[in-house]
Write an enzyme that holds these catalytic residues in place. Structure first.
Site: not given
Ligand code: EPZ
Length: 414
Positions: A18-19, A88, A112, A117, A303, A395
Site C-alpha cells: 500500500k505505502n 493523507r 490522524c 503528521r 507499523d 485501508r
Molecule cells: C509513512 O508515513 C507511511 N505512510 C506510514 O504508514 C509509516 O508509519 C511512516 O511512513 C513511517 O514509516 C505512507 O507511506 C503512506 P514520516 P509518513 O513522514 O511519510 C515526523 C501505515 O500504517 N515528521 O516518515 O507520514 C512525523 O511526525 C502508515 O501504513 C516530522 O516531524 O511518515 C512522524 O513522527 C501510518 N516532520 C515521523 O516523522 C515532517 O515534516 C515519521 O513520519 C514529517 C514527518
C-alpha cells in the site's frame, strides 16, 4: 467477529505494498505517457487515490491487480478538499503537480489518530527547489515563479528521515533544472521502489536506500510498466498471526531484506523461520518476551508495533515496547487490557507482562495497524472478540478475514 483459540495452517499470499502503490500512483502526474502499475492491492486507500488523480484529469483504469493511468489529460492543480481530507496520501500530489505544472494547491493533510503528521520537511524542501509556498486556511499553495515555471535543483537536508518528504522531493526534483541532493533521506523500501519507477520512466536518480539521494532533472519523463513490491507490513502481520496462534504458516512473497528487524525479533521471541527465496515458513510453540523500540528503516517498523504487542501480550515474561516514531500510537494498549492483557504505560513505553490466555471482548481499532492488532489478539483469545473500526482495517489490508479464514481462522464480518 472472531472465534479465538483455533490453530492455523497453510499459506498466506501477500499483496502489493500500500505505502508504495500510493506514491507510485502520484508519479503518473509526472508524465503525459501511460503508466501501468502491477501488483496493486485492492484497498480503499488505493481507490481514494484513484479518485484524486481522476479529479485532476488523469485517466485511471483498474485491471484485476493493475492500474493503467494516463496523465496527458492533467488539467487541474488542486484536488478537491473533501477527497484530500479523507486520504493523507493525496499530499503526494504536490511534488509532481509543481514539477509538471509549476503550480499546486493541496489541502494540508489532516492529522490522524496516531499523530499530527506535519509536512514541514516537505514544504522546506519544495522551497529549496525554488517554489514559493504559503499555507493559508488549511491549504498549501505552491507556485514556481518566473519563466517556464520549472523548479531548480538544490541541496536539501531533512531534519528527520521523513518517508513522505523524501518521496515528495524525489518526484519534484525529477523534472527540475539541474541537480538535487537530498541528505538524511528516508531509507524505507518504498523509497527505493519509487526510485525504481522513476528510473524506469527515464529519471536520473541514484543513492535511494542510502541517506543521500542525488537526482539530476530531465526535460520530460516517459511512461513505464512497473510492479509494486510486496507489502512488508502485511507480511509481518501474517507472520504474527502464525506466532500468536502458535501455528505453522507459510507467508509469501516476502522480500526478507525488507523485514530484517522483524524476522530477527520473531526469532528472538522463539519462532522458527525457514526462508526459501521469497517464501517464509514460520512455526511457534513457546513465545518469550522481547523488547521493541520502533525506529526508521532498517530499525523495527512503527507499523508493526501494535501487531507485535498483541503477540507479546501472550508471551512468557515482561516485554518493554517503546514507540519512538509517532506521538500517539499506543491506543491499542487500552483495548488489549480489555482482553485481559497486563500492560503498564509510562510515556511512550509500554511494559507488557505476558498472560497465559487473553479473553475475547468487544474492542475498538484506532488506526489501521491497531485494528489488525486487535484481530490478531482475537485469534488467540478465549471466546468471541468483536473488533470495531474495520474502515481502518480495509485501508491497509485486502480481504484480511478472507485470507485468515482460508488458513483456518473463524472470522465473520458482521
Ligand atoms: C509513512 O508515513 C507511511 N505512510 C506510514 O504508514 C509509516 O508509519 C511512516 O511512513 C513511517 O514509516 C505512507 O507511506 C503512506 P514520516 P509518513 O513522514 O511519510 C515526523 C501505515 O500504517 N515528521 O516518515 O507520514 C512525523 O511526525 C502508515 O501504513 C516530522 O516531524 O511518515 C512522524 O513522527 C501510518 N516532520 C515521523 O516523522 C515532517 O515534516 C515519521 O513520519 C514529517 C514527518
Amino acid at each position: 467477529e472472531i472465534a479465538g483459540g483455533r490453530r492455523l495452517a497453510g499459506e498466506l499470499r501477500v499483496s502489493g505494498a500500500k505505502n508504495s502503490a500510493l506514491v507510485l500512483m502520484a508519479a503518473s502526474l509526472l508524465t503525459e505517457d501511460p503508466l501501468r502499475l502491477r501488483n496493486v492491492p485492492p484497498l480503499t486507500d488505493i481507490q481514494g487515490m484513484a479518485e484524486i488523480l481522476t479529479s485532476l484529469g488523469v485517466s485511471v483504469r483498474r485491471g484485476s491487480d493493475s492500474l493503467e493511468m494516463n496523465g496527458s489529460g492533467l488539467s487541474h492543480s488542486a484536488p478537491p478538499y473533501e477527497l484530500v481530507n479523507s486520504l493523507r496520501a493525496s499530499f503526494f500530489c504536490i511534488g509532481p503537480l509543481l514539477a509538471r505544472l509549476g503550480i499546486a494547491r493541496v489541502p494540508l493533510p489532516g492529522g490522524c489518530q496516531i499523530g499530527t503528521r506535519p509536512v514541514v520537511e516537505h514544504v522546506k524542501g519544495l522551497k529549496a527547489l525554488g517554489a514559493q509556498v504559503t499555507i493559508e486556511h488549511g491549504v498549501v499553495s505552491a507556485v514556481v515563479p518566473g519563466r517556464g515555471h520549472r523548479l531548480t535543483g538544490g541541496r536539501i537536508h531533512l531534519d528527520c528521515p521523513s518517508v513522505g518528504a523524501t518521496e515528495t522531493l524525489m518526484m519534484a526534483a525529477a523534472l527540475a533544472d539541474g541537480e538535487t541532493v537530498i541528505e538524511n533521506a528516508a531509507l524505507e523500501p518504498e523509497v527505493v521502489d519509487l526510485a525504481g519507477l522513476l528510473l524506469a520512466m527515464g529519471a536520473k536518480v541514484r543513492g535511494a536506500g542510502t541517506p543521500t539521494i542525488t537526482i539530476v532533472g530531465v526535460q520530460r519523463l516517459h511512461g513505464a510498466d512497473y510492479a509494486v513490491i510486496p507489502d512488508r507490513i502485511e507480511a509481518g502481520t501474517f507472520l504474527l498471526a502464525a506466532a500468536i496462534t502458535r501455528s505453522c504458516l507459510t507467508v509469501a512473497p516476502v522480500i526478507t531484506e525488507h523485514l530484517g528487524a522483524v524476522l530477527t525479533k520473531l526469532e528472538e521471541a522463539g519462532c522458527k523461520l525457514e526462508i526459501d527465496g521469497t517464501s517464509v515458513t514460520i512455526s511457534a510453540d513457546q513465545i518469550s518476551a522481547v523488547d521493541l523500540r520502533t525506529q526508521p528503516f532498517p530499525g523495527f517498523p512503527t507499523d508493526l508495533q501494535a501487531p507485535f504487542m498483541s503477540l507479546l501480550a501472550t508471551a512468557s515474561g515482561t516485554s518493554v515496547v517503546t514507540e519512538n516514531i509517532f506521538e500517539n500510537r499506543l491506543q491499542h494498549v487500552a483495548e488489549l487490557q480489555r482482553m485481559g492483557a497486563a500492560i503498564r504505560m509510562q510515556g511512550n513505553t509500554a511494559f507488557v507482562e505476558g498472560v497465559s490466555r487473553l479473553s475475547g471482548a468487544p474492542v475498538q481499532g484506532s488506526d489501521l495497524r491497531a485494528s489488525a492488532a486487535m484481530v490478531l489478539a482475537g485469534l488467540a483469545a478465549d471466546g468471541i472478540t468483536t473488533v470495531q473500526g474495520l474502515e481502518f482495517l480495509d485501508r491497509g489490508y485486502a480481504d484480511f478475514e478472507g485470507k485468515l479464514n482460508a488458513v483456518g481462522a473463524s472470522i465473520r464480518r458482521v
